[in-house]
Write a protein that holds these residues in place. Structure first.
Motif, mmCIF file in Angstrom:
data_model
loop_
_atom_site.group_PDB
_atom_site.id
_atom_site.type_symbol
_atom_site.label_atom_id
_atom_site.label_comp_id
_atom_site.label_asym_id
_atom_site.label_seq_id
_atom_site.Cartn_x
_atom_site.Cartn_y
_atom_site.Cartn_z
ATOM 1 N N HIS A 41 5.825 20.581 12.926
ATOM 2 C CA HIS A 41 5.834 21.904 13.570
ATOM 3 C C HIS A 41 5.033 22.862 12.686
ATOM 4 O O HIS A 41 5.581 23.727 12.017
ATOM 5 C CB HIS A 41 7.261 22.433 13.730
ATOM 6 N N ALA A 42 3.723 22.695 12.683
ATOM 7 C CA ALA A 42 2.897 23.321 11.650
ATOM 8 C C ALA A 42 2.702 24.826 11.824
ATOM 9 O O ALA A 42 2.396 25.528 10.865
ATOM 10 C CB ALA A 42 1.525 22.635 11.590
ATOM 11 N N GLY A 43 2.836 25.346 13.037
ATOM 12 C CA GLY A 43 2.612 26.773 13.241
ATOM 13 C C GLY A 43 1.146 27.143 13.103
ATOM 14 O O GLY A 43 0.255 26.309 13.288
ATOM 15 N N CYS A 44 0.893 28.371 12.716
ATOM 16 C CA CYS A 44 -0.480 28.882 12.604
ATOM 17 C C CYS A 44 -1.117 28.588 11.257
ATOM 18 O O CYS A 44 -2.333 28.682 11.117
ATOM 19 C CB CYS A 44 -0.503 30.392 12.841
ATOM 20 N N GLY A 45 -0.311 28.319 10.251
ATOM 21 C CA GLY A 45 -0.843 27.973 8.937
ATOM 22 C C GLY A 45 -1.038 29.121 7.979
ATOM 23 O O GLY A 45 -1.051 28.932 6.768
ATOM 24 N N LEU A 46 -1.208 30.344 8.500
ATOM 25 C CA LEU A 46 -1.433 31.508 7.646
ATOM 26 C C LEU A 46 -0.962 32.741 8.403
ATOM 27 O O LEU A 46 -1.236 32.881 9.599
ATOM 28 C CB LEU A 46 -2.921 31.640 7.297
ATOM 29 N N TYR A 47 -0.274 33.643 7.695
ATOM 30 C CA TYR A 47 0.374 34.778 8.363
ATOM 31 C C TYR A 47 0.038 36.093 7.647
ATOM 32 O O TYR A 47 0.008 36.149 6.415
ATOM 33 C CB TYR A 47 1.891 34.566 8.409
ATOM 34 N N ASP A 48 -0.180 37.119 8.439
ATOM 35 C CA ASP A 48 -0.508 38.449 7.935
ATOM 36 C C ASP A 48 0.788 39.226 7.704
ATOM 37 O O ASP A 48 1.477 39.583 8.663
ATOM 38 C CB ASP A 48 -1.406 39.173 8.951
ATOM 39 N N ARG A 119 -2.255 27.986 21.637
ATOM 40 C CA ARG A 119 -2.836 29.115 20.910
ATOM 41 C C ARG A 119 -2.624 28.966 19.407
ATOM 42 O O ARG A 119 -3.545 29.206 18.608
ATOM 43 C CB ARG A 119 -2.225 30.427 21.394
ATOM 44 N N ASP A 120 -1.409 28.554 19.010
ATOM 45 C CA ASP A 120 -1.141 28.352 17.590
ATOM 46 C C ASP A 120 -1.954 27.189 17.037
ATOM 47 O O ASP A 120 -2.419 27.233 15.889
ATOM 48 C CB ASP A 120 0.348 28.111 17.360
ATOM 49 N N ALA A 121 -2.118 26.146 17.832
ATOM 50 C CA ALA A 121 -2.908 24.999 17.381
ATOM 51 C C ALA A 121 -4.365 25.395 17.161
ATOM 52 O O ALA A 121 -5.009 24.947 16.200
ATOM 53 C CB ALA A 121 -2.808 23.865 18.409
ATOM 54 N N TYR A 122 -4.886 26.231 18.055
ATOM 55 C CA TYR A 122 -6.266 26.712 17.900
ATOM 56 C C TYR A 122 -6.411 27.510 16.597
ATOM 57 O O TYR A 122 -7.367 27.318 15.831
ATOM 58 C CB TYR A 122 -6.641 27.587 19.102
ATOM 59 N N THR A 123 -5.448 28.392 16.338
ATOM 60 C CA THR A 123 -5.474 29.169 15.106
ATOM 61 C C THR A 123 -5.360 28.262 13.891
ATOM 62 O O THR A 123 -6.052 28.440 12.883
ATOM 63 C CB THR A 123 -4.336 30.206 15.100
ATOM 64 N N THR A 131 -10.202 22.212 4.874
ATOM 65 C CA THR A 131 -9.394 21.142 4.286
ATOM 66 C C THR A 131 -9.684 19.831 4.999
ATOM 67 O O THR A 131 -10.398 19.795 6.005
ATOM 68 C CB THR A 131 -7.885 21.448 4.406
ATOM 69 N N ALA A 132 -9.086 18.769 4.491
ATOM 70 C CA ALA A 132 -9.256 17.449 5.109
ATOM 71 C C ALA A 132 -8.134 17.122 6.080
ATOM 72 O O ALA A 132 -7.969 15.970 6.473
ATOM 73 C CB ALA A 132 -9.327 16.379 4.022
ATOM 74 N N ALA A 133 -7.380 18.121 6.498
ATOM 75 C CA ALA A 133 -6.233 17.888 7.364
ATOM 76 C C ALA A 133 -6.650 17.456 8.765
ATOM 77 O O ALA A 133 -7.626 17.970 9.325
ATOM 78 C CB ALA A 133 -5.377 19.151 7.449
ATOM 79 N N ALA A 134 -5.898 16.544 9.344
ATOM 80 C CA ALA A 134 -6.038 16.195 10.760
ATOM 81 C C ALA A 134 -5.023 17.017 11.541
ATOM 82 O O ALA A 134 -3.852 17.072 11.176
ATOM 83 C CB ALA A 134 -5.775 14.709 10.960
ATOM 84 N N VAL A 135 -5.473 17.681 12.614
ATOM 85 C CA VAL A 135 -4.606 18.565 13.395
ATOM 86 C C VAL A 135 -4.398 17.980 14.782
ATOM 87 O O VAL A 135 -5.363 17.691 15.493
ATOM 88 C CB VAL A 135 -5.193 19.987 13.495
ATOM 89 N N HIS A 136 -3.128 17.811 15.169
ATOM 90 C CA HIS A 136 -2.766 17.291 16.483
ATOM 91 C C HIS A 136 -2.078 18.381 17.299
ATOM 92 O O HIS A 136 -1.539 19.339 16.750
ATOM 93 C CB HIS A 136 -1.817 16.095 16.339
ATOM 94 N N GLU A 137 -2.082 18.176 18.614
ATOM 95 C CA GLU A 137 -1.450 19.131 19.535
ATOM 96 C C GLU A 137 -0.557 18.326 20.485
ATOM 97 O O GLU A 137 -0.886 18.089 21.633
ATOM 98 C CB GLU A 137 -2.536 19.888 20.308
ATOM 99 N N ARG A 138 0.596 17.893 19.958
ATOM 100 C CA ARG A 138 1.473 16.977 20.683
ATOM 101 C C ARG A 138 2.926 17.436 20.573
ATOM 102 O O ARG A 138 3.261 18.313 19.778
ATOM 103 C CB ARG A 138 1.338 15.562 20.096
ATOM 104 N N ASP A 139 3.784 16.813 21.352
ATOM 105 C CA ASP A 139 5.208 17.029 21.178
ATOM 106 C C ASP A 139 5.595 16.574 19.781
ATOM 107 O O ASP A 139 5.260 15.467 19.349
ATOM 108 C CB ASP A 139 5.995 16.231 22.220
#
Length: 276
Positions: A41-48, A119-123, A131-139
């Protein structure tokens, strides 16, 4: 309980969660073998911290800003990780777990992130592009099981949902049971908010019934007495925590309790083993 990351970034729960996550991964990295780090449940990754969501709650003043004002060297690693995404002495941005994990990566390690909300996955993809992270958009629960066993011999799964759904704890319990059957030696970290002790006690009993041998519970209660109907703290369930981590934990927990205790409250951070 609805616990969206953006409203609570940098609060006391984040300070405890991310301090322990750093300590856990570094304990595992005492061995040279590669790690796979998975955030379901990674969220946006960075928050203001100056943004509308964060300002609406103001919780960072009782969390990360307190940690930055405290001189205890046991919090140095945490402060350095937050400082890495900021310019200036006072943090204006707060890294989510993906950015903390990315900073901990060695060349041989892998980072897999998942965020279901488009939207959060796009952000998140933008935040993690360097980074070298792989980003998924799944349950999240489907991905959790699909990624096990990990490609590397060792790994960590971080499960940090917003608890928007009434069946969230039941889904975690069921998925953890299935995950343990596939990956009995793996390390899993499950974050949860604490609202009342009765609900939490019932969940712990359900987890005990899974009969997973090594499950450590870490509970951070902010107030000396429960405050009905509000957020009272947060905790982590950690499956298969390494020995180096558990041995170094007591002084770190005391440092966190001391810096995060609300005025006129001592607060407490406790640990217990849920397994047989």
């Amino acid at each position: 309980m609805n616990y969206r990351h953006s409203f609570h970034a940098g609060n006391s729960a984040d300070v405890v969660k991310h301090s322990l996550l750093i300590a856990l991964v570094r304990a595992l990295q005492q061995k040279p073998g590669a790690l796979t780090l998975i955030d379901t449940h990674a969220g946006c990754g960075l928050y203001d911290l100056d943004g509308d969501d964060s300002q609406r709650t103001g919780e960072s003043t009782q969390g990360v800003l307190r940690a930055f004002a405290d001189p205890n060297p046991l919090l140095d690693d945490y402060r350095a990780a937050v400082q890495a995404v900021n310019i200036g002495a006072e943090p204006r941005l707060y890294p989510g777990s993906p950015r903390f994990l990315a900073q901990l990566l060695r060349p041989q390690d892998l980072l897999i992130l998942n965020e279901k909300h488009p939207r959060d996955a796009y952000t998140l993809r933008g935040v993690m592009r360097d980074t070298a992270a792989a980003v998924h958009e799944r349950d999240a629960y489907e991905l959790w099981l699909a990624m096990l066993p990990t490609r590397t011999a060792r790994g960590v799964v971080v499960v940090d949902p917003p608890y928007e759904q009434t069946d969230e704890r039941a889904r975690i319990t069921a998925t953890l049971a299935a995950a343990h059957r596939k990956w009995a030696h793996g390390v899993t970290v499950i974050w949860y908010p604490l609202k009342d002790r009765a609900t939490h006690t019932r969940w712990k009993e359900q987890l005990r019934k899974l009969r997973i041998p090594k499950v450590m519970g870490v509970e951070h209660w902010l107030y000396d007495d429960d405050q009905p109907g509000i957020y009272n703290g947060a905790g982590l369930f950690i499956v298969n925590p390494p020995y180096a981590f558990t041995q170094a934990l007591p002084p770190l927990l005391e440092a966190l309790r001391a810096v995060l205790a609300p005025e006129e409250h001592r607060g407490e951070i406790t640990t217990e083993w849920l397994g047989d």
